[in-house]
Design an enzyme around this catalytic site. Structure first.
Site, mmCIF file in Angstrom:
data_model
loop_
_atom_site.group_PDB
_atom_site.id
_atom_site.type_symbol
_atom_site.label_atom_id
_atom_site.label_comp_id
_atom_site.label_asym_id
_atom_site.label_seq_id
_atom_site.Cartn_x
_atom_site.Cartn_y
_atom_site.Cartn_z
ATOM 1 N N ASP A 25 -4.338 -6.293 1.933
ATOM 2 C CA ASP A 25 -5.310 -6.382 0.845
ATOM 3 C C ASP A 25 -4.751 -7.249 -0.274
ATOM 4 O O ASP A 25 -3.592 -7.075 -0.683
ATOM 5 C CB ASP A 25 -5.602 -4.997 0.267
ATOM 6 C CG ASP A 25 -6.574 -4.190 1.107
ATOM 7 O OD1 ASP A 25 -6.982 -4.679 2.172
ATOM 8 O OD2 ASP A 25 -6.924 -3.073 0.690
ATOM 9 N N LYS A 82 -14.833 -6.883 2.169
ATOM 10 C CA LYS A 82 -15.503 -5.605 2.377
ATOM 11 C C LYS A 82 -16.946 -5.636 1.888
ATOM 12 O O LYS A 82 -17.238 -6.200 0.833
ATOM 13 C CB LYS A 82 -14.758 -4.486 1.636
ATOM 14 C CG LYS A 82 -13.366 -4.203 2.163
ATOM 15 C CD LYS A 82 -12.737 -3.043 1.404
ATOM 16 C CE LYS A 82 -11.279 -2.832 1.829
ATOM 17 N NZ LYS A 82 -11.166 -2.344 3.204
ATOM 18 N N GLY A 154 -5.665 4.405 -0.375
ATOM 19 C CA GLY A 154 -5.206 4.466 -1.759
ATOM 20 C C GLY A 154 -4.320 5.640 -2.089
ATOM 21 O O GLY A 154 -4.047 5.903 -3.259
ATOM 22 N N GLY A 215 -3.149 4.593 4.086
ATOM 23 C CA GLY A 215 -1.951 5.361 3.771
ATOM 24 C C GLY A 215 -0.639 4.722 4.157
ATOM 25 O O GLY A 215 0.431 5.295 3.923
#
EC number: 4.3.3.6
Length: 295
Positions: A25, A82, A154, A215
């Site tokens: 990301d 996204k 997150g 995660g």
């Protein structure tokens, strides 16, 4: 055999090309260049990483097209972006912009609580999250070319990604060992297309790649997911919320590639600095669990 642009064969083939790699990301061109230099096979362009989306609350939408364009111009590797679950227009806008993949993502606030996108109607390939084989096959049935675990984005906590990967893989093994005449009943139980269960039995695996996501915060996390059978790894907040993003990015890429070289993973982890701060999943309310979005 003629190959048709936008066909399942082409879109799934594009996803196969990312197998064994790390997708990161990024929120700007500088981060995209860091990811590419570290060896990422693709980047995901968005306005905020999942940990910031979680902290900010409110409604999370598709990234500003300016950010997506900036990232596309900065790197030569594929760029993903996204769209909200069920948001036809966001997906069409991203397709028109020329992104390489669209992630119909539970990280963003769903636009439709009943229907996911019919991804087979798009030329661009889609990646979607799943927690179990039923979700996985429903998304493939809609036209997804690539899967990923939902995990719990997150949080920097790998436990949900592990749960989802193990669940999908155990259900795949169950289907492979079934007799063909049992598959229709299993399709009913899973709420999934019979034809896709038949494909799994014939192939011995899912018909599309399944990456780990949600995660991943350390090189060891990435290696663990590969050990459990992931085809590759998405890293959301784990890179650029770490103390030293450049080192973390390189280390996670190497750990993903050499996931059974434990001496290397130990060396990679020695002087990375602090990883992102993690969240305990049990402390999150149901409405704060992004993995619950979609069906």
């Amino acid at each position: 055999m003629s190959v048709i642009l936008g066909s399942d064969l082409v879109k799934r083939g594009m996803a196969q090309m990312q197998k064994g790699g790390v997708i990161m990301d990024v929120v700007n061109a500088e981060q995209a260049r860091i990811a590419e230099a570290a060896g990422a096979v693709a980047v995901m362009a968005l306005e905020r990483v999942p940990s910031d989306i979680r902290a900010a609350g409110g409604v999370a939408r598709m990234a500003n097209p300016r950010i997506v364009k900036e990232v596309m111009e900065a790197v030569s590797i594929p760029v993903m972006a996204k769209a909200r679950i069920g948001h036809i227009t966001e997906a069409r806008v991203l397709e028109a912009m020329g992104v390489d993949y669209i992630d119909e993502s539970e990280v963003l606030t769903p636009a439709d609580e009943e229907f996911h996108l019919l991804k087979s109607e798009y030329t661009v390939p889609f990646v979607c999250g799943c927690r179990d084989l039923g979700e996985a096959l429903r998304r493939i049935g809609e036209g997804a070319s690539m899967l990923r675990t939902k995990g719990e984005p997150g949080t920097g906590n790998i436990v949900e990604a592990v749960r989802h990967m193990r669940k999908v893989n155990s259900q795949v093994r169950k289907v492979v060992n079934m007799s063909t005449d049992e598959l229709m009943t299993e399709a009913k139980i899973l709420g999934a297309p019979f034809e896709l269960l038949l494909q799994i039995k014939q192939l011995g695996k899912l018909p599309v790649v399944n990456f780990a996501a949600g995660g991943v915060a350390t090189p060891a996390d990435a290696a663990l997911m590969m050990e459990l059978g992931a085809d590759g790894v998405f890293v959301g907040s784990g890179i650029f919320k770490a103390e030293n993003p450049e080192k973390f990015a390189r280390a996670i890429v190497q750990a993903t590639t050499h996931y059974q070289d434990y001496d290397l993973i130990a060396r990679l982890s020695e002087e990375l600095g602090e990883p992102m701060r993690g969240l305990e999943i049990s402390k999150l309310s149901v409405q704060d669990r992004m993995q619950e979005r979609g069906w």
